[in-house]
Design an enzyme around this catalytic site. Structure first.
Site, PDB file in Angstrom:
ATOM      1  N   ASN A   2      85.708  29.095 -46.914  1.00  0.00           N
ATOM      2  CA  ASN A   2      85.615  30.525 -46.622  1.00  0.00           C
ATOM      3  C   ASN A   2      85.616  30.671 -45.103  1.00  0.00           C
ATOM      4  O   ASN A   2      84.605  30.405 -44.456  1.00  0.00           O
ATOM      5  CB  ASN A   2      84.308  31.073 -47.237  1.00  0.00           C
ATOM      6  CG  ASN A   2      84.036  32.513 -46.838  1.00  0.00           C
ATOM      7  OD1 ASN A   2      84.893  33.182 -46.255  1.00  0.00           O
ATOM      8  ND2 ASN A   2      82.842  32.989 -47.150  1.00  0.00           N
ATOM      9  N   LYS A   9      85.796  33.260 -43.319  1.00  0.00           N
ATOM     10  CA  LYS A   9      85.137  34.494 -42.857  1.00  0.00           C
ATOM     11  C   LYS A   9      85.986  35.173 -41.781  1.00  0.00           C
ATOM     12  O   LYS A   9      87.208  35.113 -41.836  1.00  0.00           O
ATOM     13  CB  LYS A   9      83.708  34.187 -42.384  1.00  0.00           C
ATOM     14  CG  LYS A   9      82.926  33.398 -43.437  1.00  0.00           C
ATOM     15  CD  LYS A   9      81.460  33.309 -43.165  1.00  0.00           C
ATOM     16  CE  LYS A   9      80.793  32.515 -44.272  1.00  0.00           C
ATOM     17  NZ  LYS A   9      79.345  32.428 -44.130  1.00  0.00           N
ATOM     18  N   HIS A  47      80.263  38.108 -52.011  1.00  0.00           N
ATOM     19  CA  HIS A  47      79.633  37.204 -51.033  1.00  0.00           C
ATOM     20  C   HIS A  47      78.385  37.878 -50.474  1.00  0.00           C
ATOM     21  O   HIS A  47      78.346  39.096 -50.317  1.00  0.00           O
ATOM     22  CB  HIS A  47      80.623  36.867 -49.909  1.00  0.00           C
ATOM     23  CG  HIS A  47      80.100  35.799 -49.014  1.00  0.00           C
ATOM     24  ND1 HIS A  47      79.214  36.070 -48.001  1.00  0.00           N
ATOM     25  CD2 HIS A  47      80.292  34.463 -49.002  1.00  0.00           C
ATOM     26  CE1 HIS A  47      78.885  34.928 -47.409  1.00  0.00           C
ATOM     27  NE2 HIS A  47      79.534  33.939 -47.993  1.00  0.00           N
ATOM     28  N   GLU A  79      77.270  38.174 -47.585  1.00  0.00           N
ATOM     29  CA  GLU A  79      77.484  39.009 -46.387  1.00  0.00           C
ATOM     30  C   GLU A  79      78.017  40.378 -46.789  1.00  0.00           C
ATOM     31  O   GLU A  79      77.709  41.387 -46.154  1.00  0.00           O
ATOM     32  CB  GLU A  79      78.427  38.280 -45.422  1.00  0.00           C
ATOM     33  CG  GLU A  79      77.693  37.136 -44.727  1.00  0.00           C
ATOM     34  CD  GLU A  79      78.525  35.911 -44.436  1.00  0.00           C
ATOM     35  OE1 GLU A  79      79.772  35.999 -44.412  1.00  0.00           O
ATOM     36  OE2 GLU A  79      77.928  34.837 -44.234  1.00  0.00           O
ATOM     37  N   GLU A  92      74.934  30.659 -53.854  1.00  0.00           N
ATOM     38  CA  GLU A  92      74.736  30.547 -52.404  1.00  0.00           C
ATOM     39  C   GLU A  92      73.400  31.186 -52.025  1.00  0.00           C
ATOM     40  O   GLU A  92      73.316  32.413 -51.846  1.00  0.00           O
ATOM     41  CB  GLU A  92      75.868  31.281 -51.667  1.00  0.00           C
ATOM     42  CG  GLU A  92      77.241  30.710 -51.955  1.00  0.00           C
ATOM     43  CD  GLU A  92      78.215  30.998 -50.809  1.00  0.00           C
ATOM     44  OE1 GLU A  92      78.798  30.049 -50.305  1.00  0.00           O
ATOM     45  OE2 GLU A  92      78.357  32.166 -50.427  1.00  0.00           O
ATOM     46  N   GLY A 115      74.945  29.569 -43.265  1.00  0.00           N
ATOM     47  CA  GLY A 115      75.133  29.610 -41.818  1.00  0.00           C
ATOM     48  C   GLY A 115      73.877  29.310 -41.028  1.00  0.00           C
ATOM     49  O   GLY A 115      73.815  29.554 -39.830  1.00  0.00           O
ATOM     50  N   SER A 155      75.521  25.963 -45.898  1.00  0.00           N
ATOM     51  CA  SER A 155      75.351  24.828 -44.976  1.00  0.00           C
ATOM     52  C   SER A 155      75.789  23.489 -45.568  1.00  0.00           C
ATOM     53  O   SER A 155      75.171  22.460 -45.299  1.00  0.00           O
ATOM     54  CB  SER A 155      73.906  24.760 -44.467  1.00  0.00           C
ATOM     55  OG  SER A 155      73.610  25.937 -43.717  1.00  0.00           O
TER      56      SER A 155
HETATM   57  P1  PGA Z   1      78.139  28.137 -44.501  1.00  0.00           P
HETATM   58  O1  PGA Z   1      78.681  29.394 -45.331  1.00  0.00           O
HETATM   59  O2  PGA Z   1      78.771  26.900 -45.104  1.00  0.00           O
HETATM   60  O3  PGA Z   1      78.552  28.367 -43.096  1.00  0.00           O
HETATM   61  O4  PGA Z   1      76.641  28.119 -44.677  1.00  0.00           O
HETATM   62  C1  PGA Z   1      78.884  29.330 -46.724  1.00  0.00           C
HETATM   63  C2  PGA Z   1      79.401  30.650 -47.235  1.00  0.00           C
HETATM   64  O5  PGA Z   1      78.967  31.689 -46.743  1.00  0.00           O
HETATM   65  O6  PGA Z   1      80.264  30.710 -48.139  1.00  0.00           O
END
Ligand code: PGA
Length: 254
Positions: free
Chosen positions: A9, A11, A95, A97, A167, A173, A213
């Site tokens: 992803n 983003k 997601h 976010e 997640e 992140g 992560s």
């Molecule tokens: P990350 O994000 O691996 O940077 O923690 C995962 C995601 O949001 O899909």
């Protein structure tokens, strides 16, 4: 038999040149990857360029969002049909976010899931609890509620085509990865929820990714858990060698 599925992803990162270079690097390396499904989800403005870079490779193209309507006066939105037209096979929906920064609700996500499946896309539907919810012991309740809302009204044949991504929001992140045991507990719970709402064969067949992560250093242990079928990778999917390191951690055979 479930296959491992690793998706990147990206983003709101990269530019056209960086996106194409990243896709080319992953496509080239993917030639020697067996028994693992792969996808990258670039920003929508680079879908076409990335699709070209992936052409003929084993890496599928995915989008990060879409709108549930087919067409019309919905300024700024993209339909499932448009994503298919751009060569997408997958779309990430719900997601965290989008849920927490952009205010997406389970009801809105549910409409998108139905529209994506109707258009032939595989939705990667994200669920996950906030830190405060985990600390209050509410994790499984939150997951159950998001499942019931985001995935409402799907017939078994449709549910069988959905990918779920667990997640935990506190792990996205942040560098704070869930332990393999914490993740496995939720994945197993999701499989039980699937069995209760559907049947054993749907529960056994649905691919459930972990996200938050994931790095080359922790991938093998997470992906070695019996109910973790792959990873949705953010930050580490922006570097070819890191993404490949995670793919290498995917168990090739179950
Ligand atoms: P990350 O994000 O691996 O940077 O923690 C995962 C995601 O949001 O899909």
């Amino acid at each position: 038999m479930r296959r491992q599925f690793i998706a990147g992803n990206w983003k709101m990162n990269t530019n056209r040149a960086a996106a194409v270079a990243l896709a080319e690097g992953i496509a080239k390396a993917a030639a020697s990857v067996a028994n693992v499904d792969l996808a990258v989800c670039p920003p929508c403005c680079y879908l076409e360029a990335v699709g070209k870079a992936l052409a003929g490779s084993k890496v599928g193209l995915g989008a990060q969002n879409m709108y549930h309507e087919k067409e019309g006066a919905f300024t700024g939105e993209l339909s499932a049909g448009m994503l298919v037209d751009m060569g997408c096979k997958y779309v990430i929906l719900g997601h965290s976010e989008r849920r927490h920064i952009l205010g997406e609700t389970d009801a809105a996500i549910n409409k998108k899931v139905h529209a994506a499946l109707a258009a032939g896309l595989t939705p990667i539907v994200c669920v996950g609890e906030l830190l405060a919810e985990r600390e209050a012991g509410k994790t499984l309740g939150v997951i159950q509620c998001q499942f019931a809302g985001s995935l409402a009204g799907l017939a078994s044949e449709r549910m069988a085509k959905v990918v779920i991504a667990y997640e935990p929001v506190w792990a996205i992140g942040t560098g704070k990865v869930a332990t393999p045991q914490q993740a496995e507990e939720v994945h197993l719970a999701l499989r039980k929820i699937l069995a209760e709402h559907y049947d054993a064969s749907v529960a056994e067949g649905v691919v459930i990714q972990y996200g938050g992560s994931v790095k080359p250093e922790n991938a093998a242990e997470l992906l070695g858990q019996p109910n973790i079928d792959g990873a949705l990778v953010g930050g580490a999917s922006l570097k070819v060698d890191q993404f490949l390191g995670i793919i290498a951690g995917a168990k090739e055979n179950r």
